[in-house]
Motif scaffolding. Structure first.
Motif, PDB file in Angstrom:
ATOM      1  N   VAL A 204       0.872  -1.173   0.000  1.00  0.00           N
ATOM      2  CA  VAL A 204       0.000   0.000   0.000  1.00  0.00           C
ATOM      3  C   VAL A 204       0.908   1.222   0.000  1.00  0.00           C
ATOM      4  O   VAL A 204       1.702   1.415   0.925  1.00  0.00           O
ATOM      5  N   THR A 205       0.824   2.052  -1.062  1.00  0.00           N
ATOM      6  CA  THR A 205       1.712   3.201  -1.196  1.00  0.00           C
ATOM      7  C   THR A 205       1.065   4.528  -0.815  1.00  0.00           C
ATOM      8  O   THR A 205       1.765   5.496  -0.539  1.00  0.00           O
ATOM      9  N   GLU A 206      -0.257   4.599  -0.834  1.00  0.00           N
ATOM     10  CA  GLU A 206      -0.965   5.819  -0.431  1.00  0.00           C
ATOM     11  C   GLU A 206      -2.216   5.440   0.324  1.00  0.00           C
ATOM     12  O   GLU A 206      -2.797   4.394   0.104  1.00  0.00           O
TER      13      GLU A 206
ATOM     14  N   THR B  26      -4.582   5.499   4.206  1.00  0.00           N
ATOM     15  CA  THR B  26      -4.416   5.334   5.648  1.00  0.00           C
ATOM     16  C   THR B  26      -3.556   4.126   6.010  1.00  0.00           C
ATOM     17  O   THR B  26      -2.999   4.077   7.093  1.00  0.00           O
TER      18      THR B  26
ATOM     19  N   THR C 282      -0.737   3.186   4.430  1.00  0.00           N
ATOM     20  CA  THR C 282       0.558   3.313   3.749  1.00  0.00           C
ATOM     21  C   THR C 282       1.620   2.503   4.474  1.00  0.00           C
ATOM     22  O   THR C 282       1.760   2.582   5.684  1.00  0.00           O
ATOM     23  N   GLY C 283       2.365   1.707   3.694  1.00  0.00           N
ATOM     24  CA  GLY C 283       3.422   0.875   4.249  1.00  0.00           C
ATOM     25  C   GLY C 283       3.005  -0.554   4.530  1.00  0.00           C
ATOM     26  O   GLY C 283       3.848  -1.409   4.781  1.00  0.00           O
TER      27      GLY C 283
ATOM     28  N   ARG D 248      -5.810   1.957  -7.798  1.00  0.00           N
ATOM     29  CA  ARG D 248      -6.407   2.971  -6.922  1.00  0.00           C
ATOM     30  C   ARG D 248      -7.831   2.579  -6.568  1.00  0.00           C
ATOM     31  O   ARG D 248      -8.656   2.305  -7.430  1.00  0.00           O
TER      32      ARG D 248
ATOM     33  N   THR E 228      -6.796   5.095  -1.564  1.00  0.00           N
ATOM     34  CA  THR E 228      -5.776   4.076  -1.331  1.00  0.00           C
ATOM     35  C   THR E 228      -5.167   3.637  -2.664  1.00  0.00           C
ATOM     36  O   THR E 228      -5.893   3.368  -3.618  1.00  0.00           O
TER      37      THR E 228
END
Length: 169
Positions: free
Chosen positions: A79-81, A83, A85-86, A159, A163
């Motif tokens: 997950v790059t963008e 809530t 992320t990471g 997308r 997210t």
């Protein structure tokens, strides 16, 4: 109209009115407090999977991931963008579900995500496919809204609302 009929109609209307109030309060409560995120999977489940893999015949072990992977074969979903992320999910040949539902692989706390929004799964050739599950706001792959199951290239952004998810090595 008799007095009895009028009283029954009044009580029925009152019951429907209270049902509406209860449902409205539940919707407002879920919007205010969001969905509850639960941790799934435990060390005990991982141990069972490893034990089952050891007990499988050698031919089956090779098919379940013991064989060589190609150079451009993704190994994780990141997950790059948004809530989450990471967040990283290892790709082990299983279907990954995305959405607001508690039983999704990746639970999205996003106003634009449906409860069962999309799924990512491998096909027979080892290619990963993304499929929109009839969501209201759609699933996008490289800025293109998905209408059919579509193969995912390495690093292509998927997308869902706010997210963004990518397949990586």
């Amino acid at each position: 109209m008799s007095e009895l009929t009028l009283t029954v109609m009044r009580l029925g209307f009152l019951a429907v009115l209270w049902l509406f109030v209860i449902v409205a309060v539940q919707v407002i409560r879920s919007d205010l407090f969001g969905t509850r995120v639960t941790q799934r999977g435990s060390r005990r489940d991982a141990g069972r999977q490893q034990q089952a893999a050891r007990q499988a015949p050698p031919q089956q072990r090779q098919q379940t991931g013991g064989g060589r992977r190609g150079r451009n074969t993704p190994t994780k979903l990141v997950v790059t963008e948004g809530t989450l992320t990471g967040t990283t999910v290892a790709l082990q040949g299983q279907t990954i579900t995305l959405g607001r539902a508690h039983d999704s692989t990746i639970v999205l706390d996003d106003d634009y995500a449906s409860s069962r929004h999309a799924r990512i799964y491998p096909d027979r050739d080892g290619q990963w496919i993304v499929e929109d599950l009839g969501s209201t706001n759609g699933t996008y792959l490289d800025r293109t809204r998905l209408t059919t199951p579509t193969p995912i290239s390495l690093g292509a952004p998927i997308r869902i609302g706010k997210t963004v998810i990518e397949l990586r090595k």
